[in-house]
Design an enzyme around this catalytic site. Structure first.
Site, mmCIF file in Angstrom:
data_model
loop_
_atom_site.group_PDB
_atom_site.id
_atom_site.type_symbol
_atom_site.label_atom_id
_atom_site.label_comp_id
_atom_site.label_asym_id
_atom_site.label_seq_id
_atom_site.Cartn_x
_atom_site.Cartn_y
_atom_site.Cartn_z
ATOM 1 N N HIS E 14 5.770 -3.395 -0.034
ATOM 2 C CA HIS E 14 5.391 -4.282 -1.138
ATOM 3 C C HIS E 14 3.935 -4.702 -0.931
ATOM 4 O O HIS E 14 3.319 -4.430 0.094
ATOM 5 C CB HIS E 14 6.302 -5.510 -1.191
ATOM 6 C CG HIS E 14 6.133 -6.493 -0.071
ATOM 7 N ND1 HIS E 14 6.625 -7.771 -0.102
ATOM 8 C CD2 HIS E 14 5.510 -6.366 1.131
ATOM 9 C CE1 HIS E 14 6.309 -8.382 1.025
ATOM 10 N NE2 HIS E 14 5.644 -7.560 1.794
ATOM 11 N N CYS E 33 -1.942 -9.343 2.656
ATOM 12 C CA CYS E 33 -0.792 -8.894 1.852
ATOM 13 C C CYS E 33 -1.236 -8.394 0.480
ATOM 14 O O CYS E 33 -0.423 -7.882 -0.285
ATOM 15 C CB CYS E 33 0.218 -10.028 1.666
ATOM 16 S SG CYS E 33 0.980 -10.537 3.212
ATOM 17 N N HIS E 39 2.427 -2.441 2.321
ATOM 18 C CA HIS E 39 2.805 -2.399 3.731
ATOM 19 C C HIS E 39 4.309 -2.667 3.716
ATOM 20 O O HIS E 39 4.889 -2.897 2.647
ATOM 21 C CB HIS E 39 2.055 -3.466 4.532
ATOM 22 C CG HIS E 39 2.378 -4.847 4.098
ATOM 23 N ND1 HIS E 39 1.803 -5.434 2.995
ATOM 24 C CD2 HIS E 39 3.267 -5.753 4.569
ATOM 25 C CE1 HIS E 39 2.303 -6.654 2.827
ATOM 26 N NE2 HIS E 39 3.190 -6.867 3.763
ATOM 27 N N ASP E 79 16.177 0.060 -0.808
ATOM 28 C CA ASP E 79 15.896 0.717 0.471
ATOM 29 C C ASP E 79 14.986 1.934 0.290
ATOM 30 O O ASP E 79 15.207 2.770 -0.583
ATOM 31 C CB ASP E 79 17.213 1.160 1.118
ATOM 32 C CG ASP E 79 17.001 1.649 2.551
ATOM 33 O OD1 ASP E 79 16.195 1.042 3.273
ATOM 34 O OD2 ASP E 79 17.633 2.643 2.935
ATOM 35 N N HIS E 80 13.975 2.014 1.152
ATOM 36 C CA HIS E 80 13.008 3.119 1.101
ATOM 37 C C HIS E 80 12.265 3.158 -0.230
ATOM 38 O O HIS E 80 11.919 4.234 -0.728
ATOM 39 C CB HIS E 80 13.683 4.467 1.427
ATOM 40 C CG HIS E 80 13.910 4.654 2.902
ATOM 41 N ND1 HIS E 80 14.761 3.852 3.621
ATOM 42 C CD2 HIS E 80 13.367 5.522 3.803
ATOM 43 C CE1 HIS E 80 14.757 4.241 4.885
ATOM 44 N NE2 HIS E 80 13.914 5.241 5.027
#
Lengths: 140, 140, 140, 140, 140, 140
Positions: E14, E33, E39, E79-80
């Site tokens: 994100h 961020c 990252h 996820d991923h």
């Protein structure tokens, strides 16, 4: 040469008993682990393989294959089982092993070593609790 | 008003079975936990008490007393035991509880609540594995 | 040949100071660890022994004996102590060791190695915090 | 001779892709890790150095220097980065490495080994998740 | 009334960016961020449900159903993935949420609450790292 | 309304002693914690704030500000200190608090509550060891 380690968990029950010991000896050597009803643990298994990194994939081992071997050879056989009654290494009559953490590590090594192909089995670590673990490197 | 929590561990085995279910129902509802040989866990117990801080000691509860109550009422009875066969809440015939994490938390509350004096029992948390836990606050 | 590791914890305080350094050198080398009032840690100790598995017991070492040696030789002497004032390796005048994690591992090795019988001491690991640990294998 | 290990964390994203593979091969070998948008991890890095304990300080290595080298050579370059786009080992065109855990450990070794002075780099361990880690000892 | 919590993990990437901010504001508010390459993290999700224990099963919720809902509604989608590009709550143009840990907890609550049947959703906890987590109880 | 928690660690030493107790009472109530040389812990502090999520930033609190307040008000004062000698709440003569985990949580609350602006302090949790922690919510 790199060493890759993958963890997995299984829940099993066991007890310690040597049929050649007297009841007193069994109690003295094994204490409350001698309870024949069994008790259990969340075991943590760490399997380490060593090998060269394949430059095409960046992998020392295909993780999916490693996971499949660990599941098929160990987890499916040990998870949610009473080791003394349902896992051959610890339940057959002659000769058998007492399912201590030491013997679990050795039995798991013997199951995994012949099934791994690309990478070589380097170490099997078994945690019985977070405070107690055994390493086996296949040394005689 | 502060809340103090103390952890402890015990290793036990259990299985899930409702004698009023058919074998198929037991299998469908409980899956591999229905294996009558049992399987086991390293349970982690967290007991939380609440109360005012005694200005003389700085304690909300005498830690040694709390530890003794937890050992005597819970750990001595549950550790290295097959819950379905050796712990009354889960082994007597009529009526009994299935030793799920939910019922373990309730049973432990009932054992501890009447034995704590200075501080009041606030919460019982039981981890069956690091990924699954139950909280009970004594609510009906 | 298997390697068995057992963990234990102790809480102690220490500070770093070399009486041959000037105050400035002590401050430069040791920073806030030079505070003579001391500060503390929950140390985690891992003791690894190696040996052959006894086929009668399935054990490489009697766990109770290992635990007793660790308690008597290390925990009883270090736990709830100010290492610089109360533990001889770090408190006697001539010659003494600064109680760094490195020297703690060495001192613990020297205490344990002569007391272990059946199995051989292989490694002493000391965690000062979860992010910093030292291993000592008895190598000169 | 002691071995001191220090942990640190960094958060980064990556994906696995070999430009010499067909799309099908990339999908077959790398699965969901082939998603070109990337995904991420909280990596844990353990750096182990070995050496003799300096009797004046009790240290095998100046911890502040070790921390500075780890920050400057690794964390500043990897933390909060998309490894395939922003870290040279994994982003330059010819030749490049796929940012697997294996290659991360090797790349970190190469960054750290020439920068450490007093103590010798012994091992780099990288955890991609708590259940998967790689060790590299600088072996060809 | 008991509270049962189940953990799961997902790895995602994100970045933080508010299109209504100037580049300077984005940098000031979000720091590193704000890197648009993204990252990543190993997020840990804890889902807590509350309810009465079914006396027939000893369960407050069918664990398999809970696991399936968590996988289908959250893990399969997150996820991923690069949250800002691939998860609708964080990627659609108008109006959208910045994928902070706070907003992740809220988004996961909104996905899970309508899908749970037997037991009531009580809390969603999201760990971005072991040192930072957010709880959401559905409070306005 | 979300609840955000941030962890931090500090290492400190302390001992328990009530000057109004006789030596025997001090020994009976405090046991080995009564050692006046002190002993120490790696304390873990969890600070939880509650508030509404700012739609512009997605944050309930500016994490950097929270971290700064925690460092300035707590860590700088407590880390690497002997609490009974160097931290005013526990070292001044009249009236003073015994540095138990209970009183540490209360003292930290009192330091933090007036310094937090955007979000409201909800809970202070202090772990003395992984097995013992105290929560304080500001309740009288």
């Amino acid at each position: 040469m790199v060493y890759l380690t993958r963890k997995a968990e299984f829940s099993a029950s066991h007890y310690y008993h040597n049929p050649e010991f007297t009841p007193d000896e069994n109690q003295r050597v094994f204490g409350k682990c001698n309870n024949p009803n069994g008790h259990g643990h969340n075991y943590t298994l760490e399997v380490t393989v060593k090998g060269k990194v394949d430059p095409k994939s960046g992998f020392v081992v295909d993780l999916k294959q490693l996971k499949d071997v660990m599941s098929r050879e160990v987890l499916d056989a040990f998870d949610h089982r009473f080791l003394n009654k349902e896992v051959p290494e610890f339940s057959t009559d002659v000769p058998t092993m007492i399912p201590t953490t030491e013997n679990l590590a050795i039995a798991i090594w013997r199951r995994l070593a012949p099934k791994l192909k690309a990478a070589q089995l380097y170490r099997v670590r078994v945690y019985e609790t977070p405070d107690l673990f055994v390493d086996f490197y296949g040394e005689a």
